[in-house]
Design an enzyme around this catalytic site. Structure first.
Site, short mmCIF file in Angstrom:
data_model
loop_
_atom_site.label_atom_id
_atom_site.label_comp_id
_atom_site.label_asym_id
_atom_site.label_seq_id
_atom_site.Cartn_x
_atom_site.Cartn_y
_atom_site.Cartn_z
CE LYS A 159 -21.64 -0.67 23.19
NZ LYS A 159 -20.47 -0.02 22.58
NE ARG A 209 -16.44 -4.83 27.29
CZ ARG A 209 -17.22 -5.69 26.65
NH1 ARG A 209 -17.85 -6.64 27.33
NH2 ARG A 209 -17.36 -5.62 25.34
CG HIS A 218 -15.79 -6.78 21.03
ND1 HIS A 218 -14.48 -7.02 21.42
CD2 HIS A 218 -16.25 -5.83 21.88
CE1 HIS A 218 -14.17 -6.26 22.45
NE2 HIS A 218 -15.23 -5.52 22.74
CE1 TYR A 261 -9.44 -5.61 26.40
CE2 TYR A 261 -10.73 -6.35 24.53
CZ TYR A 261 -10.61 -5.60 25.68
OH TYR A 261 -11.66 -4.82 26.10
NE ARG A 314 -20.34 -3.40 25.28
CZ ARG A 314 -20.64 -4.43 24.49
NH1 ARG A 314 -21.58 -5.29 24.87
NH2 ARG A 314 -20.03 -4.59 23.33
CG HIS A 319 -14.87 -0.53 29.95
ND1 HIS A 319 -16.08 -1.03 29.51
CD2 HIS A 319 -14.09 -0.44 28.83
CE1 HIS A 319 -16.04 -1.22 28.19
NE2 HIS A 319 -14.85 -0.87 27.76
#
Length: 290
Positions: free
Chosen positions: A160, A236, A259, A268, A136, A233
């Site tokens: 995150k 990414r 994730h 994806y 990210r 992004h």
């Protein structure tokens, strides 16, 4: 609580603060306080948000902020109920990610290599790291210098919620990083030391998300691509899609992207259609019949 217990990012905190401030203004106009708002008022607020033609995703985010706020009040004993329990979230269509073709990425890399001076060296490094790791943009610009001084085969990323993960670096990414480190001193504000891999004169002390996006759009123009199609992004997305298209397994891609839920990574898999078509043509017994 979000910051101390969940390790929420600064942008997440700002989004929740904005959403709750907007809600507070709405309930105040009805003579209620934010903490004591009733279910009917909250329902009307969501309806008003839809009437203002806010995107369903925005309305859903506001509902999420409301739910977490009132559940927090409930857990702390500040109110006896959760007024959001009966509220329905808007239906969200799952948008497919924007994808760059491999040929587009090759054009970007060539354009970055032709970019003059130390700015070009830094731009090459940014591009190679984004495409080689799927980071990210907030993770990339927030990398400390120490992250590039450990094992050169990997970069340690704090994602995150403060979760750390190791992401492997390709040979081109390592070369671009080494070249950038040799001229990094030119970007130090006032020549003073900085703990950041990508230092800047801004308040944050490092390159900003906005500046990184601007550099990539300028690079897209130089490569003859539509700048609206390129962002950190999007790179990414390209990282994940191209890995899957060349046979990477979904679980490995999930780990590299950071994730929490593999369902997020499955978005994806739509890019595999061409590879799956070739697989059926070569492996299915009916397809092999002369």
């Amino acid at each position: 609580m979000l910051m101390a217990e969940r390790g929420a990012a600064r942008l997440t905190l700002a989004a929740y603060r904005h959403d709750l401030a907007d809600l507070a203004g709405f309930v105040s106009a009805r003579g209620q306080s934010l903490e004591a708002a009733d279910p009917a008022t909250l329902h009307d607020y969501l309806a008003a948000s839809a009437t203002r033609r806010l995107a369903p995703r925005t309305v859903a985010r506001r509902l999420s902020a409301m739910r977490q706020f009132y559940r927090f009040l409930l857990s702390e004993g500040a109110r006896p109920d959760d007024p959001t329990a009966g509220l329905d979230a808007p239906r969200l269509g799952r948008p497919l990610p924007k994808i760059l073709a491999e040929s587009d990425v090759e054009r970007l890399i060539a354009a970055a290599a032709a970019w003059p001076g130390k700015e070009g060296t830094r731009l090459c490094c940014l591009l190679e790291l984004l495409y080689a790791t799927g980071l990210r943009v907030s993770e990339l610009i927030g990398l400390p210098l120490a992250a590039a001084q450990r094992d050169p085969r990997f970069v340690l990323v704090r994602g995150k919620g403060g979760k750390e993960r190791l992401v492997p670096l390709s040979a081109p990414a390592r070369q671009a990083l080494t070249a950038y480190l040799a001229c990094r001193a030119a970007f130090l504000p006032g020549g003073k030391p900085s703990r950041w891999l990508f230092p800047s004169r801004g308040e944050a002390g490092h390159l900003t998300r906005q500046r990184c996006g601007q550099l990539l759009k300028a690079l897209a123009l130089a490569a003859g691509l539509d700048p609206a199609r390129l962002s950190p992004h999007v790179l990414r997305h390209a990282f994940a899609s191209h890995l899957l298209d060349h046979g990477a397994d979904l679980r490995s891609v999930q780990q590299m992207l950071g994730h929490a839920d593999i369902a997020t990574t499955q978005i994806y898999t739509h890019v595999q259609s061409e590879r799956l078509r070739r697989l059926v043509e070569t492996a299915h017994p009916l397809a092999r019949r002369k």
